[in-house]
Enzyme design. Structure first.
Site, PDB file in Angstrom:
ATOM      1  N   CYS A 134    -118.465  -9.408   4.940  1.00  0.00           N
ATOM      2  CA  CYS A 134    -119.707  -8.661   5.159  1.00  0.00           C
ATOM      3  C   CYS A 134    -119.602  -7.783   6.398  1.00  0.00           C
ATOM      4  O   CYS A 134    -119.299  -8.283   7.486  1.00  0.00           O
ATOM      5  CB  CYS A 134    -120.884  -9.622   5.277  1.00  0.00           C
ATOM      6  SG  CYS A 134    -121.437 -10.254   3.687  1.00  0.00           S
ATOM      7  N   ASN A 199    -114.915  -6.941  -0.728  1.00  0.00           N
ATOM      8  CA  ASN A 199    -116.288  -7.047  -0.255  1.00  0.00           C
ATOM      9  C   ASN A 199    -116.802  -5.613  -0.036  1.00  0.00           C
ATOM     10  O   ASN A 199    -116.123  -4.641  -0.367  1.00  0.00           O
ATOM     11  CB  ASN A 199    -116.338  -7.860   1.038  1.00  0.00           C
ATOM     12  CG  ASN A 199    -117.686  -8.535   1.231  1.00  0.00           C
ATOM     13  OD1 ASN A 199    -118.722  -7.892   1.088  1.00  0.00           O
ATOM     14  ND2 ASN A 199    -117.700  -9.817   1.551  1.00  0.00           N
ATOM     15  N   CYS A 341    -114.365  24.703 -27.681  1.00  0.00           N
ATOM     16  CA  CYS A 341    -114.799  25.382 -26.455  1.00  0.00           C
ATOM     17  C   CYS A 341    -116.199  25.987 -26.634  1.00  0.00           C
ATOM     18  O   CYS A 341    -116.477  26.652 -27.645  1.00  0.00           O
ATOM     19  CB  CYS A 341    -113.797  26.484 -26.107  1.00  0.00           C
ATOM     20  SG  CYS A 341    -114.220  27.391 -24.606  1.00  0.00           S
ATOM     21  N   CYS A 344    -118.278  28.069 -21.643  1.00  0.00           N
ATOM     22  CA  CYS A 344    -119.027  27.974 -20.378  1.00  0.00           C
ATOM     23  C   CYS A 344    -118.219  28.543 -19.214  1.00  0.00           C
ATOM     24  O   CYS A 344    -118.768  28.881 -18.169  1.00  0.00           O
ATOM     25  CB  CYS A 344    -119.418  26.531 -20.093  1.00  0.00           C
ATOM     26  SG  CYS A 344    -118.016  25.438 -19.740  1.00  0.00           S
ATOM     27  N   CYS A 378    -102.273  20.458 -13.075  1.00  0.00           N
ATOM     28  CA  CYS A 378    -102.999  19.666 -12.076  1.00  0.00           C
ATOM     29  C   CYS A 378    -104.123  18.823 -12.674  1.00  0.00           C
ATOM     30  O   CYS A 378    -104.640  17.927 -12.028  1.00  0.00           O
ATOM     31  CB  CYS A 378    -103.549  20.572 -10.976  1.00  0.00           C
ATOM     32  SG  CYS A 378    -104.943  21.598 -11.493  1.00  0.00           S
ATOM     33  N   CYS A 385    -114.278  20.275 -17.553  1.00  0.00           N
ATOM     34  CA  CYS A 385    -114.744  20.668 -18.891  1.00  0.00           C
ATOM     35  C   CYS A 385    -115.800  19.676 -19.388  1.00  0.00           C
ATOM     36  O   CYS A 385    -115.567  18.473 -19.408  1.00  0.00           O
ATOM     37  CB  CYS A 385    -113.568  20.700 -19.870  1.00  0.00           C
ATOM     38  SG  CYS A 385    -114.076  21.176 -21.550  1.00  0.00           S
TER      39      CYS A 385
END
Length: 417
Positions: A134, A199, A341, A344, A378, A385
C-alpha cells in the site's frame, strides 16, 4: 474435461479466481456472498493495529465512454476491530471449508506479527498475504510500500513471519520500485512460499477544475493514493513476466492488476501467474463477474486442448526477449481493406503528423493508400483505425536471414572474427 481446481503454494481452492485484499473482502457477509457467487478464494482486507479512515476515499479516471478506466483510493487497512474480523473469518471458514481464505496482514514489530499469525491460524485461515504494497497512509508509518521498497527489510520481516506461520505465506509486492525482481528475490530469501503482484501505484487521478482541489477531496485537501483498474494491467503484466523469467526466482505468482474479463485472466497466466486476484472490477460490477471468468476461461482452455489453468502459465512470458535479440530483418507493412474503410482518414493524419509519412491521399479518392516501400511497420495506423480489421499488418518475406543488434554492421560494439 477442464479441471479448474488449483493448489497454489499449498493453498487449495476450487478455481484460480480470488478476490484481492480490498473493500470487497472487508466483512464475512461479503466473502460468503462472493463464495456463493463462484469465487474460489478471498484475501481478507488487511488486518493490523487500529486505524481511522477518511471521507471521501476514492478517485477515478474516466476516459471518454469508459467509466473507471483507472481507480484510486486513499483508504487504509481495515478500520474494524481485529476481534470482529477474526470471528467473521472463522464463520466463513466454517461455512466454506474448501474455499481459500487468506489473511492479509500489516504490522510493525516482530511480536505483533507473531501474535497476528497465531490468532489467524486459530480461526482456520489457509494462508497469509503480507501487505508490503500500500503506497499511502501506512507507508508513512514505516509499513506497506515502505517495506516493499526496501528488499532487506522485506526479507527480514518475511523471515519473522515464517518463524511463526505453519500455513503458506504469500508476499504482496509493490510496483512502486525500480526493479521488481529485487523485491521478489528478497521475499524468496525470507522464506516466502509465493508472491502476489502488483499492489497499487502511487497516483493522483485528477483535479476538480472548479475548486482546483485534487481528487478525492477531504475538507478541501487530498493525498496521493493507490492507482488500480484496467489502466494498470500492462504494467502488471510486465512485472509478472519479469519475475517469472528471472532465472533465480522459483516461487509461484498470483497475478493482480486491472483484471476485468476472462481474457485478462488468461493473459496473466500466460505471463507467469498461477492464480489471479480481482478487486476494482468487483467494485464496479459486483461479484457476478466471476461467472464470465469461469465460463470464458474454461472455454479457452478447452479450445486450446488444455486441462488445467497452470497449463497456460508462462507460455507468453517465455517469448519475451531483450530488444537487442529481436530480428532486425523481420518486416511488416500496413494493408488497408478498401471494402471496410470508412474514409475517415485518421490513419493518414496519424502517420503524416505523428509517425513516418507512409500514407498518401490521392486526388478524387478519400481512401488512403499505403506507400509500401516507405512503411516501417510501426502499427500506428492499425491502432487509430476505428474499424476492426480494416488495417492489418502483413509480414513481408525479404529473403534475409535473422539479424540481431549484436551482429548488425551498424553496431559499433559488434564483435568481428
Amino acid at each position: 474435461m477442464i479441471d479448474l481446481n488449483v493448489n497454489f503454494a499449498g493453498i487449495k481452492s476450487p478455481n484460480p479466481f480470488w478476490l484481492a485484499s480490498a473493500p470487497p473482502t472487508n466483512t464475512g457477509y461479503q466473502v460468503m456472498k462472493a463464495f456463493r457467487s463462484g469465487w474460489g478464494g478471498a484475501v481478507w482486507k488487511t488486518l493490523g493495529q487500529p486505524i481511522v479512515n477518511v471521507s471521501s476515499r476514492y478517485g477515478a479516471l474516466h476516459y471518454r465512454d469508459k467509466r473507471m478506466m483507472g481507480f484510486n483510493n486513499i483508504e487504509l487497512i481495515t478500520d474494524r476491530p481485529l476481534e470482529a474480523n477474526l470471528a467473521e473469518m472463522a464463520e466463513v471458514k466454517k461455512n466454506f471449508p474448501h474455499h481459500a481464505l487468506i489473511a492479509s496482514l500489516m504490522f510493525e514489530g516482530k511480536e505483533e506479527w507473531h501474535d497476528g499469525i497465531r490468532r489467524c491460524e486459530d480461526v482456520g485461515v489457509d494462508g497469509f498475504e503480507l501487505n508490503y504494497g500500500c503506497p499511502h497512509g501506512m507507508c508513512e508509518r514505516g509499513m506497506g510500500s515502505a517495506v516493499g521498497q526496501n528488499p532487506a527489510v522485506a526479507e527480514k520481516i518475511t523471515s519473522w513471519v515464517k518463524e511463526a506461520a505453519t500455513k503458506p505465506v504469500i508476499v504482496k509486492l509493490t510496483p512502486n520500485i525500480t526493479d521488481i525482481t529485487a523485491a521478489g528475490l528478497a521475499a524468496q530469501r525470507g522464506g516466502a512460499d509465493a508472491v502476489s503482484l502488483i499492489n497499487t501505484i502511487n497516483s493522483v487521478t485528477g483535479i476538480d477544475l472548479k475548486t482546483m482541489e485534487p481528487n478525492p477531496r477531504v475538507g478541501g485537501f487530498s493525498s496521493h493514493g493507490g492507482y488500480c483498474g484496467p489502466a494498470v494491467k500492462p504494467i502488471a503484466l510486465n512485472m509478472v513476466s519479469e519475475l517469472y523469467n528471472h532465472p533465480d526466482f522459483k516461487l509461484p505468482i498470483s497475478g493482480i492488476g486491472g483484471i476485468e474479463t476472462w481474457a485478462d485472466c488468461v493473459e496473466f497466466f500466460l505471463m507467469g501467474a498461477s492464480t489471479v486476484q480481482v478487486c476494482t472490477a468487483v467494485m464496479h460490477y459486483g461479484f457476478r463477474i466471476v461467472t464470465d471468468l469461469i465460463d470464458g476461461f474454461s472455454n479457452y482452455l478447452e479450445e486450446k486442448g488444455m486441462r488445467r489453468p497452470t497449463d497456460l502459465t508462462g507460455i507468453a512470458a517465455k517469448k519475451l526477449r531483450r530488444w537487442e535479440n529481436l530480428d532486425l530483418n523481420y518486416k511488416v507493412i500496413a494493408h488497408i481493406d478498401e471494402k471496410k474503410c470508412i474514409a475517415c482518414q485518421l490513419c493518414y493524419i496519424a502517420c503524416e503528423d505523428g509517425a513516418h509519412q507512409s500514407i498518401r491521399l490521392n486526388p478524387g479518392s478519400r481512401i488512403p493508400e499505403i506507400i509500401e516501400d516507405h512503411c516501417v511497420g510501426c502499427n500506428l495506423c492499425s491502432h487509430v483505425c476505428p474499424v476492426e480489421d480494416c488495417i492489418t499488418m502483413v509480414s513481408i518475406d525479404r529473403g534475409l536471414p535473422k539479424l540481431t543488434w549484436p551482429d548488425h554492421p551498424k553496431n559499433p560494439l559488434r564483435k568481428t572474427a
